[in-house]
Design a protein around this motif. Structure first.
Motif, mmCIF file in Angstrom:
data_model
loop_
_atom_site.group_PDB
_atom_site.id
_atom_site.type_symbol
_atom_site.label_atom_id
_atom_site.label_comp_id
_atom_site.label_asym_id
_atom_site.label_seq_id
_atom_site.Cartn_x
_atom_site.Cartn_y
_atom_site.Cartn_z
ATOM 1 N N SER A 1 68.658 84.529 40.849
ATOM 2 C CA SER A 1 67.679 83.747 41.599
ATOM 3 C C SER A 1 66.319 83.652 40.911
ATOM 4 C CB SER A 1 67.500 84.343 42.994
ATOM 5 O OG SER A 1 68.629 84.007 43.767
ATOM 6 N N GLY A 2 65.572 82.643 41.329
ATOM 7 C CA GLY A 2 64.242 82.419 40.795
ATOM 8 C C GLY A 2 63.657 81.178 41.421
ATOM 9 N N SER A 3 62.667 80.607 40.745
ATOM 10 C CA SER A 3 61.907 79.515 41.347
ATOM 11 C C SER A 3 61.633 78.435 40.312
ATOM 12 C CB SER A 3 60.601 80.076 41.913
ATOM 13 O OG SER A 3 59.892 80.789 40.920
ATOM 14 N N LEU B 1 66.709 70.929 45.394
ATOM 15 C CA LEU B 1 67.222 72.245 45.787
ATOM 16 C C LEU B 1 68.116 72.748 44.672
ATOM 17 C CD1 LEU B 1 68.185 74.569 47.722
ATOM 18 C CD2 LEU B 1 69.899 72.954 48.578
ATOM 19 N N TYR B 2 67.763 73.895 44.114
ATOM 20 C CA TYR B 2 68.683 74.598 43.230
ATOM 21 C C TYR B 2 69.229 75.749 44.060
ATOM 22 C CZ TYR B 2 65.918 71.928 39.935
ATOM 23 O OH TYR B 2 65.262 70.902 39.306
ATOM 24 N N TRP C 1 72.826 78.010 38.365
ATOM 25 C CA TRP C 1 71.963 77.272 39.285
ATOM 26 C C TRP C 1 72.605 75.927 39.578
ATOM 27 C CZ3 TRP C 1 65.922 77.167 39.117
ATOM 28 C CH2 TRP C 1 65.423 78.451 39.359
ATOM 29 N N GLY C 2 73.208 75.801 40.770
ATOM 30 C CA GLY C 2 73.646 74.497 41.240
ATOM 31 C C GLY C 2 72.422 73.674 41.592
ATOM 32 N N HIS C 3 72.633 72.379 41.814
ATOM 33 C CA HIS C 3 71.479 71.487 42.040
ATOM 34 C C HIS C 3 71.872 70.363 42.986
ATOM 35 C CE1 HIS C 3 68.460 68.438 40.066
ATOM 36 N NE2 HIS C 3 67.942 68.965 41.148
ATOM 37 N N ASP D 1 71.726 82.345 47.503
ATOM 38 C CA ASP D 1 70.303 82.029 47.651
ATOM 39 C C ASP D 1 69.904 80.609 47.218
ATOM 40 O OD1 ASP D 1 70.743 84.755 47.661
ATOM 41 O OD2 ASP D 1 69.421 85.179 45.989
ATOM 42 N N PRO D 2 69.013 79.969 48.006
ATOM 43 C CA PRO D 2 68.334 78.778 47.495
ATOM 44 C C PRO D 2 67.378 79.195 46.382
ATOM 45 C CG PRO D 2 67.367 79.429 49.593
ATOM 46 C CD PRO D 2 68.535 80.344 49.351
ATOM 47 N N ASN D 3 67.264 78.391 45.346
ATOM 48 C CA ASN D 3 66.426 78.711 44.181
ATOM 49 C C ASN D 3 65.565 77.516 43.798
ATOM 50 O OD1 ASN D 3 69.171 80.389 42.444
ATOM 51 N ND2 ASN D 3 67.696 81.238 43.856
#
Ligand code: FRU
Length: 513
Positions: free
Chosen positions: A100-102, A55-56, A71-73, A22-24
């Motif tokens: 995941s999160g925001s 983009l995380y 969380w990659g970045h 997922d994108p986070n």
């Protein structure tokens, strides 16, 4: 990362090594300030605004399968040229994963974490405790004082804990009418999206639940709530997007959305319909960037894979990485007589990465175009438009085939105007898997008021994204051919003489070169 592998997309984001899902936490930060509204008003402004998109993403840095989630970045000025950054959020210990999160930009320092700055970033994410506390999943926050590069964990985490092992994926927005933060978060196997509010990102109050809508599948994941502009209207609506896995109509994972209204505490859907985001099989857990005003086109990215086979695709074995993000998309809602509301998604400012025009013919008529694109990056944008259509001239077909001159493998798509658009990836032989469906289709639903029917898209080494009728329908599909596809054939047939046919193909830049 080594981006030279034959399956590596040239204009899509894929992780430096190993695995992403997922994108986070996607948010834009500009020169230390929140990107202001004017920077979004026109797509061509992205180059001048000097804005950085963050983009995380769900990242397992140790194996090309899901598991050890961080969380990659990565950052970008245009959503196509990405710069990999250091891992942004690490699990606190080896029995915990960062799910995941925001992320939000806390301009007014509601959290108190940012006494002297307006570009503080707060990440809101799920910690999944694997072996302790019966696998509890709870919501945590971390803050960044350097514009989103490094994060400090909040001392009083978790900020929400309901002692559940199926409670995850918080997505937070600012609701200006109530001057509060609003979070949607999934009680996954209860099919409930919880809505929480907070004045400061630390103290959260449960406000309402939205439950048992649309397709349920096994679980609800990755909810998003976003204010959306409407075509031909100055009013906005809210859209609640919910991903389900497994249980998609084509199998595995897919996202659905509900147009509706939101008053800061409650979301009400306009109707009971389940609307699916994408008619391919590789579009999941999409996320909308934080902070874009509600009357601007919303920008999103999705994970372009499917949990049914993501851990088996060949890139993990031959090139050491698995999964990519979809193209960045601009999104708005249209009120369509037949079905109520429809989410329209198109590639974000894709013309900014056009390299060279390979073919353009504004009066092709019923003819065939043949193109050898072996000498390009392998990534192409294509578009075919049939104009001046009337109810009596809704006829003809457009077919596109991308073939390998070495092996004869191909992926093809096509459509009669106003009919079912189909995509066929079954003639590529790099990946055999019972769940890797070969064929997809969606009804074209021609809008007679415009008199235009169109199909466009991007092919990029191992991913094909298709947009019908300006984004009324879209499909994201991965594919794996043993030999690179290097020849394109566009065939137009049976179109009425009074209609106009234009076809264009552009090579895309290699944004990873
Ligand atoms: C969705 C998901 C989320 C979870 C994450 C873990 O693809 O299962 O619900 O937070 O992936 O990587």
């Amino acid at each position: 990362g080594d981006y030279t592998g034959v399956y590596r997309p040239r204009v899509h984001f894929s992780p430096p090594t190993n695995f992403t899902n997922d994108p986070n936490g996607m948010c834009p930060v500009v020169n230390g300030l929140v990107l202001l509204r004017h920077a979004y008003t026109r797509e061509r402004m992205f180059k001048d605004a000097n804005g950085t998109w963050h983009l995380y993403y769900q990242y397992n840095p140790t194996e090309p399968v899901a598991g050890n989630q961080h969380w990659g970045h990565a950052t970008s000025q245009d959503l196509y040229h990405w710069e990999n950054q250091k891992i942004a959020i690490w699990p606190p210990n080896n029995t915990t994963f960062v799910y995941s999160g925001s992320a939000v930009v806390d301009t007014n320092n509601t959290s108190g974490f940012f006494p002297n700055q307006t570009n503080g970033v707060v990440a809101i994410y799920t910690l999944a405790h694997q072996t302790t506390g019966a696998g509890v999943q709870n919501q945590n926050i971390a803050y960044s004082r350097d514009g989103g590069y490094t994060f400090v964990t909040y001392a009083n985490n978790p900020v929400i804990d309901v002692h559940s092992n199926q409670f995850r994926d918080p997505k937070v927005i600012w609701h200006s009418a109530t001057q509060k933060w609003a979070m949607v978060v999934s009680y996954a196997t209860d099919f409930v999206i919880g809505i929480y509010t907070s004045p400061n990102l630390k103290d959260w109050t449960h406000a309402s639940n939205f439950s048992h809508h649309g397709l349920l599948g096994l679980q609800y994941e990755c909810p998003n709530l976003v204010e959306m502009p409407m075509l031909n209207s100055t009013s906005t609506m809210y859209l609640l997007q919910i991903s389900i896995n497994p249980g998609a109509p084509l199998g595995g994972s897919i996202s659905q959305y509900f147009p509706g209204s939101f008053n800061g505490t409650h979301f009400a859907a306009v109707d009971g319909a389940a609307r699916i985001n994408d008619f391919g099989k590789d579009n999941y857990a999409g996320q909308f960037f934080y902070g874009i005003p509600g009357d601007e086109n919303q920008v999103s990215l999705a994970w372009a894979s499917n949990w049914q086979y993501t851990s088996l695709v060949p890139t993990g074995v031959t090139e050491g990485w698995r999964s990519q993000m979809s193209l960045p998309r601009r999104n708005y809602l249209a009120n369509v007589t037949s079905i109520g509301y429809d989410l329209i998604s198109t590639p974000y400012a894709i013309e900014s990465i056009f390299a060279q025009e390979l073919a353009y013919n504004s009066s092709l008529g019923n003819a065939t175009l043949l193109l050898d694109y072996a000498s390009t990056s392998g990534a192409l944008y294509f578009s075919a438009n049939i104009t001046h259509l009337t109810p009596s001239t809704l006829q003809g077909t457009v077919n596109l085939t991308f073939t390998s001159s070495v092996s004869g493998e191909f992926i093809s798509l096509g459509s009669p105007v106003n009919g079912d658009t189909w995509i066929d990836r079954s003639h590529t032989s790099g990946f055999e898997n019972p769940y890797f469906n070969g064929k997809f289709s969606a009804n074209g639903q021609f809008d007679s008021s415009t008199g235009t029917w169109s199909i466009s898209g991007v092919i990029d080494r191992s991913i094909l994204e298709v947009f019908v009728n300006g984004g009324r329908q879209s499909a994201t599909n991965t594919f794996y051919s043993d030999s690179p596809l290097d020849t394109l054939r566009v065939g137009v047939a049976g179109v009425a003489g009074s209609a106009g046919v234009s076809v264009g193909v552009w090579a895309l830049e290699d944004t990873w070169a």
